[in-house]
Design an enzyme around this catalytic site. Structure first.
Site, PDB file in Angstrom:
ATOM      1  N   THR B  38       6.798  13.335  -7.844  1.00 16.89           N
ATOM      2  CA  THR B  38       7.965  14.235  -7.850  1.00 16.89           C
ATOM      3  C   THR B  38       8.706  14.056  -8.996  1.00 16.89           C
ATOM      4  O   THR B  38       9.465  14.954  -9.589  1.00 16.89           O
ATOM      5  CB  THR B  38       8.836  13.535  -6.783  1.00 16.89           C
ATOM      6  OG1 THR B  38       9.343  12.233  -7.171  1.00 16.89           O
ATOM      7  CG2 THR B  38       8.432  13.792  -5.341  1.00 16.89           C
ATOM      8  N   ASN B  87      -3.359   9.779  -2.913  1.00 20.13           N
ATOM      9  CA  ASN B  87      -2.853   8.566  -3.194  1.00 20.13           C
ATOM     10  C   ASN B  87      -1.286   8.191  -2.968  1.00 20.13           C
ATOM     11  O   ASN B  87      -1.041   7.028  -3.007  1.00 20.13           O
ATOM     12  CB  ASN B  87      -3.137   8.388  -4.776  1.00 20.13           C
ATOM     13  CG  ASN B  87      -2.407   7.001  -5.331  1.00 20.13           C
ATOM     14  OD1 ASN B  87      -2.709   5.719  -4.939  1.00 20.13           O
ATOM     15  ND2 ASN B  87      -1.283   7.485  -6.205  1.00 20.13           N
ATOM     16  N   SER B 139      -4.902   1.254   3.052  1.00 16.98           N
ATOM     17  CA  SER B 139      -4.109  -0.061   2.562  1.00 16.98           C
ATOM     18  C   SER B 139      -5.146  -1.111   3.369  1.00 16.98           C
ATOM     19  O   SER B 139      -5.374  -0.849   4.570  1.00 16.98           O
ATOM     20  CB  SER B 139      -2.767  -0.385   2.668  1.00 16.98           C
ATOM     21  OG  SER B 139      -2.486  -1.694   2.744  1.00 16.98           O
ATOM     22  N   TYR B 152       3.996   1.892   8.208  1.00 10.61           N
ATOM     23  CA  TYR B 152       3.078   1.949   7.052  1.00 10.61           C
ATOM     24  C   TYR B 152       1.774   1.605   7.509  1.00 10.61           C
ATOM     25  O   TYR B 152       0.925   2.347   7.066  1.00 10.61           O
ATOM     26  CB  TYR B 152       3.546   1.005   6.096  1.00 10.61           C
ATOM     27  CG  TYR B 152       2.814   1.064   4.743  1.00 10.61           C
ATOM     28  CD1 TYR B 152       2.663   1.735   3.966  1.00 10.61           C
ATOM     29  CD2 TYR B 152       1.604  -0.033   4.614  1.00 10.61           C
ATOM     30  CE1 TYR B 152       2.280   1.886   2.533  1.00 10.61           C
ATOM     31  CE2 TYR B 152       1.065  -0.327   3.374  1.00 10.61           C
ATOM     32  CZ  TYR B 152       1.129   0.814   2.526  1.00 10.61           C
ATOM     33  OH  TYR B 152       0.529   0.841   1.195  1.00 10.61           O
ATOM     34  N   SER B 153       1.466   0.530   8.470  1.00 11.81           N
ATOM     35  CA  SER B 153       0.219   0.208   8.835  1.00 11.81           C
ATOM     36  C   SER B 153      -0.310   1.335   9.630  1.00 11.81           C
ATOM     37  O   SER B 153      -1.610   1.746   9.752  1.00 11.81           O
ATOM     38  CB  SER B 153       0.101  -1.178   9.300  1.00 11.81           C
ATOM     39  OG  SER B 153       0.718  -1.215  10.312  1.00 11.81           O
ATOM     40  N   ALA B 154       0.499   1.875  10.725  1.00  6.03           N
ATOM     41  CA  ALA B 154       0.012   3.090  11.561  1.00  6.03           C
ATOM     42  C   ALA B 154      -0.264   4.253  10.524  1.00  6.03           C
ATOM     43  O   ALA B 154      -1.511   4.818  10.931  1.00  6.03           O
ATOM     44  CB  ALA B 154       1.099   3.458  12.514  1.00  6.03           C
ATOM     45  N   ALA B 155       0.404   4.473   9.561  1.00  3.91           N
ATOM     46  CA  ALA B 155      -0.044   5.522   8.780  1.00  3.91           C
ATOM     47  C   ALA B 155      -1.410   5.388   8.021  1.00  3.91           C
ATOM     48  O   ALA B 155      -2.276   6.331   7.942  1.00  3.91           O
ATOM     49  CB  ALA B 155       1.187   6.034   7.773  1.00  3.91           C
ATOM     50  N   LYS B 156      -1.632   4.185   7.625  1.00  2.00           N
ATOM     51  CA  LYS B 156      -2.922   3.905   6.593  1.00  2.00           C
ATOM     52  C   LYS B 156      -3.982   3.681   7.685  1.00  2.00           C
ATOM     53  O   LYS B 156      -4.983   3.999   7.270  1.00  2.00           O
ATOM     54  CB  LYS B 156      -2.319   2.628   6.110  1.00  2.00           C
ATOM     55  CG  LYS B 156      -1.289   2.599   4.663  1.00  2.00           C
ATOM     56  CD  LYS B 156      -1.870   3.795   3.814  1.00  2.00           C
ATOM     57  CE  LYS B 156      -1.042   3.623   2.596  1.00  2.00           C
ATOM     58  NZ  LYS B 156      -1.240   4.774   1.578  1.00  2.00           N
ATOM     59  N   ILE B 185      -2.004  -5.132  -5.345  1.00  2.00           N
ATOM     60  CA  ILE B 185      -2.098  -4.777  -6.437  1.00  2.00           C
ATOM     61  C   ILE B 185      -1.056  -4.926  -7.244  1.00  2.00           C
ATOM     62  O   ILE B 185       0.164  -4.395  -6.799  1.00  2.00           O
ATOM     63  CB  ILE B 185      -2.766  -3.218  -6.508  1.00  2.00           C
ATOM     64  CG1 ILE B 185      -3.926  -3.104  -5.591  1.00  2.00           C
ATOM     65  CG2 ILE B 185      -3.117  -2.856  -7.968  1.00  2.00           C
ATOM     66  CD1 ILE B 185      -5.162  -4.133  -5.785  1.00  2.00           C
TER      67      ILE B 185
HETATM   68  N1  LIG Z   1       0.362  -1.696  -4.826  1.00  2.00           N
HETATM   69  C1  LIG Z   1      -0.640  -2.079  -3.832  1.00  2.00           C
HETATM   70  O1  LIG Z   1      -0.329  -3.388  -3.715  1.00  2.00           O
HETATM   71  C2  LIG Z   1      -1.037  -1.244  -2.817  1.00  2.00           C
HETATM   72  C3  LIG Z   1      -1.693  -1.833  -1.797  1.00  2.00           C
HETATM   73  C4  LIG Z   1      -2.233  -0.929  -0.776  1.00  2.00           C
HETATM   74  C5  LIG Z   1      -2.298   0.294  -0.950  1.00  2.00           C
HETATM   75  N2  LIG Z   1      -1.328   0.763  -1.706  1.00  2.00           N
HETATM   76  C6  LIG Z   1      -1.446   2.263  -1.878  1.00  2.00           C
HETATM   77  O2  LIG Z   1      -1.704   2.899  -2.897  1.00  2.00           O
HETATM   78  C7  LIG Z   1      -0.893   4.098  -3.347  1.00  2.00           C
HETATM   79  C8  LIG Z   1      -0.351   4.058  -4.519  1.00  2.00           C
HETATM   80  O3  LIG Z   1       0.532   2.745  -4.628  1.00  2.00           O
HETATM   81  P1  LIG Z   1       1.283   2.475  -5.897  1.00  2.00           P
HETATM   82  O4  LIG Z   1       1.391   0.776  -5.793  1.00  2.00           O
HETATM   83  O5  LIG Z   1       0.847   3.201  -7.023  1.00  2.00           O
HETATM   84  O6  LIG Z   1       2.810   2.780  -5.759  1.00  2.00           O
HETATM   85  P2  LIG Z   1       3.874   3.498  -6.713  1.00  2.00           P
HETATM   86  O7  LIG Z   1       3.955   3.028  -8.124  1.00  2.00           O
HETATM   87  O8  LIG Z   1       5.359   3.129  -6.007  1.00  2.00           O
HETATM   88  O9  LIG Z   1       3.627   4.894  -6.488  1.00  2.00           O
HETATM   89  C9  LIG Z   1       3.869   5.724  -5.469  1.00  2.00           C
HETATM   90  C10 LIG Z   1       3.449   7.124  -5.916  1.00  2.00           C
HETATM   91  O10 LIG Z   1       3.603   8.184  -4.628  1.00  2.00           O
HETATM   92  C11 LIG Z   1       4.346   9.247  -5.025  1.00  2.00           C
HETATM   93  N3  LIG Z   1       5.227   9.405  -4.093  1.00  2.00           N
HETATM   94  C12 LIG Z   1       6.128   8.775  -3.204  1.00  2.00           C
HETATM   95  N4  LIG Z   1       6.674   9.683  -2.576  1.00  2.00           N
HETATM   96  C13 LIG Z   1       6.578  10.976  -2.712  1.00  2.00           C
HETATM   97  C14 LIG Z   1       6.805  12.184  -2.328  1.00  2.00           C
HETATM   98  N5  LIG Z   1       7.824  12.368  -1.504  1.00  2.00           N
HETATM   99  N6  LIG Z   1       6.319  13.243  -3.102  1.00  2.00           N
HETATM  100  C15 LIG Z   1       5.333  13.122  -3.769  1.00  2.00           C
HETATM  101  N7  LIG Z   1       4.843  11.929  -4.317  1.00  2.00           N
HETATM  102  C16 LIG Z   1       5.425  10.835  -3.701  1.00  2.00           C
HETATM  103  C17 LIG Z   1       5.352   8.549  -6.022  1.00  2.00           C
HETATM  104  O11 LIG Z   1       5.636   9.625  -7.027  1.00  2.00           O
HETATM  105  P3  LIG Z   1       7.240   9.751  -7.427  1.00  2.00           P
HETATM  106  O12 LIG Z   1       7.484   8.537  -8.235  1.00  2.00           O
HETATM  107  O13 LIG Z   1       7.013  10.685  -8.855  1.00  2.00           O
HETATM  108  O14 LIG Z   1       7.931  10.296  -6.602  1.00  2.00           O
HETATM  109  C18 LIG Z   1       4.345   7.587  -7.055  1.00  2.00           C
HETATM  110  O15 LIG Z   1       3.756   8.381  -7.876  1.00  2.00           O
HETATM  111  C19 LIG Z   1       0.026   4.310  -2.057  1.00  2.00           C
HETATM  112  O16 LIG Z   1      -0.459   4.999  -1.011  1.00  2.00           O
HETATM  113  C20 LIG Z   1       0.042   2.754  -1.613  1.00  2.00           C
HETATM  114  O17 LIG Z   1       0.415   2.824  -0.235  1.00  2.00           O
HETATM  115  C21 LIG Z   1      -0.625   0.044  -2.807  1.00  2.00           C
END
Ligand SMILES: NC(=O)c1ccc[n+]([C@@H]2O[C@H](COP(=O)([O-])OP(=O)(O)OC[C@H]3O[C@@H](n4cnc5c(N)ncnc54)[C@H](OP(=O)(O)O)[C@@H]3O)[C@@H](O)[C@H]2O)c1
Lengths: 78, 245
Positions: B38, B87, B139, B152-156, B185
């Site tokens: 976004t 993602n 996740s 979150y866990s339900a969605a994942k 991460i």
């Molecule tokens: N970090 C971890 O430890 C971890 C662990 C397990 C799984 N994950 C998963 O990995 C993925 C990436 O996570 P991350 O750690 O990189 O998190 P992050 O840095 O918070 O990034 C989240 C991303 O999702 C986008 N996003 C959120 N809401 C949105 C919306 N309404 N429309 C469009 N884009 C949206 C954000 O875009 P904008 O900011 O531009 O809106 C951002 O690019 C996620 O699915 C998360 O659940 C992360």
């Protein structure tokens, strides 16, 4: 046979790999020509491309046989 | 190995820690990428840093019209779509007894329903071309559960189930559908943790550290590659050993 029917038949033969003489108007894609549900979706996509028509999902679901397809496409080309 | 030259990829959440790393890695292997998120300024900055073979398309995944416009735009800009990386994701944590409808709905909408709609839009072209790679970032908690994250866990977990079913439907068309399940991460998402939370998490990670976004990106490159053609319906766990499933 109309031009549309000829072309539909050709697409079905190519896509499903069936013999041309089995592809009659009454032939059902699934019951007679061995298509699975994914094949029918692909056939509809192939028809859309070949005839330049758009076949919405609810119409696509009614296209079960070679004749259905021909009829639908002819109605669109009017 | 793992050459992606000539391939087109769409990465959602490319403005986030993991998404940016995935986009950079796919690009480095030769793919043309469309970055989505976004925050337009962030998208533009990343695009100009990557240079050529890059497009951007902003989309708000909680808005269905915006979701539905994403894949057609990416296909038009790149002339097709071979690799889709779902993602983008959000958390709205709360204990179950206090969980609000909005918290549940928002997380399910962005993390699961948008993924479904984006996959549905992408699959048609992939079927026609008889090739495709769909990768969902789920996740570890989608498999293990986690107190405070029922939504979150339900969605994942939903992403994992959806991927497996879709994988079965399209395997005969040479399309693979897999998920990557990161553990903890180091990104903006985990920067929010306080020191105590961090220590208790690390106590459960045999590797003794948080993972890096690049370690997720490496898994994505593999699943996107021709070399992974026979891998489908799987969840690749990248978690330093915190859960061995
Ligand atoms: N970090 C971890 O430890 C971890 C662990 C397990 C799984 N994950 C998963 O990995 C993925 C990436 O996570 P991350 O750690 O990189 O998190 P992050 O840095 O918070 O990034 C989240 C991303 O999702 C986008 N996003 C959120 N809401 C949105 C919306 N309404 N429309 C469009 N884009 C949206 C954000 O875009 P904008 O900011 O531009 O809106 C951002 O690019 C996620 O699915 C998360 O659940 C992360």
């Amino acid at each position: 046979m109309s031009n549309v029917a000829e072309q539909v038949k050709k697409i079905v033969v190519e896509h499903l790999g069936v013999e041309a003489d089995k592809v009659v108007e009454s032939a059902s894609f699934i019951d007679d020509l061995g298509a699975d549900s994914l094949d029918t979706v692909e056939l509809v996509m192939a028809f859309e491309e070949a005839f330049g028509v758009e076949i919405p999902d609810d119409a696509a679901e009614t296209i079960q046989s070679v004749g259905d397809a021909v009829k639908f496409i002819e109605s669109k080309q009017g | 190995m793992f050459n992606l030259e000539g391939k087109s990829a769409l990465v959602t959440g490319a403005t986030g820690g993991i998404g940016e790393a995935i986009a950079r890695a796919l690009h480095a292997q030769g793919a043309t990428v469309t970055l989505s998120g976004t925050r337009e300024a962030k998208l533009e900055a990343l695009a100009s840093d990557l240079g050529d073979r890059v497009h951007i398309k902003a989309a708000n995944l909680s808005d269905r019209e915006s979701v539905d416009a994403l894949v057609p735009a990416a296909e038009e800009m790149m002339g097709g779509l071979d690799i889709l990386v779902n993602n983008a994701g959000i958390t709205r944590d709360n204990i179950f007894m206090r969980m609000k409808d909005e918290e549940w709905d928002q997380v399910l909408e962005v993390n699961l329903s948008a993924t479904f709609r984006i996959c549905r839009a992408a699959i048609k072209g992939m079927m026609k071309r008889r090739q495709g790679r769909i990768i969902g970032i789920t996740s570890v908690v989608g498999v293990t559960g986690n107190a405070g994250q029922v939504n979150y866990s339900a969605a994942k977990a939903g992403m994992i189930g959806m991927s497996k079913s879709l994988a079965q439907e399209v395997a005969s068309r040479k399309i693979t559908v897999n998920t990557i399940a990161p553990g903890f991460i180091s990104t903006a998402m985990t920067d929010e943790l306080n020191e105590k939370q961090r220590e208790s998490i690390l106590g459960n990670v045999p590797a003794g550290r948080l993972g890096t976004a690049d370690e997720i990106a490496g898994a994505a490159v593999y699943l996107a590659s021709d070399e992974a053609a026979y891998v489908t319906g799987q969840t690749l766990h990248v978690n330093g050993g915190m859960a061995m499933i």
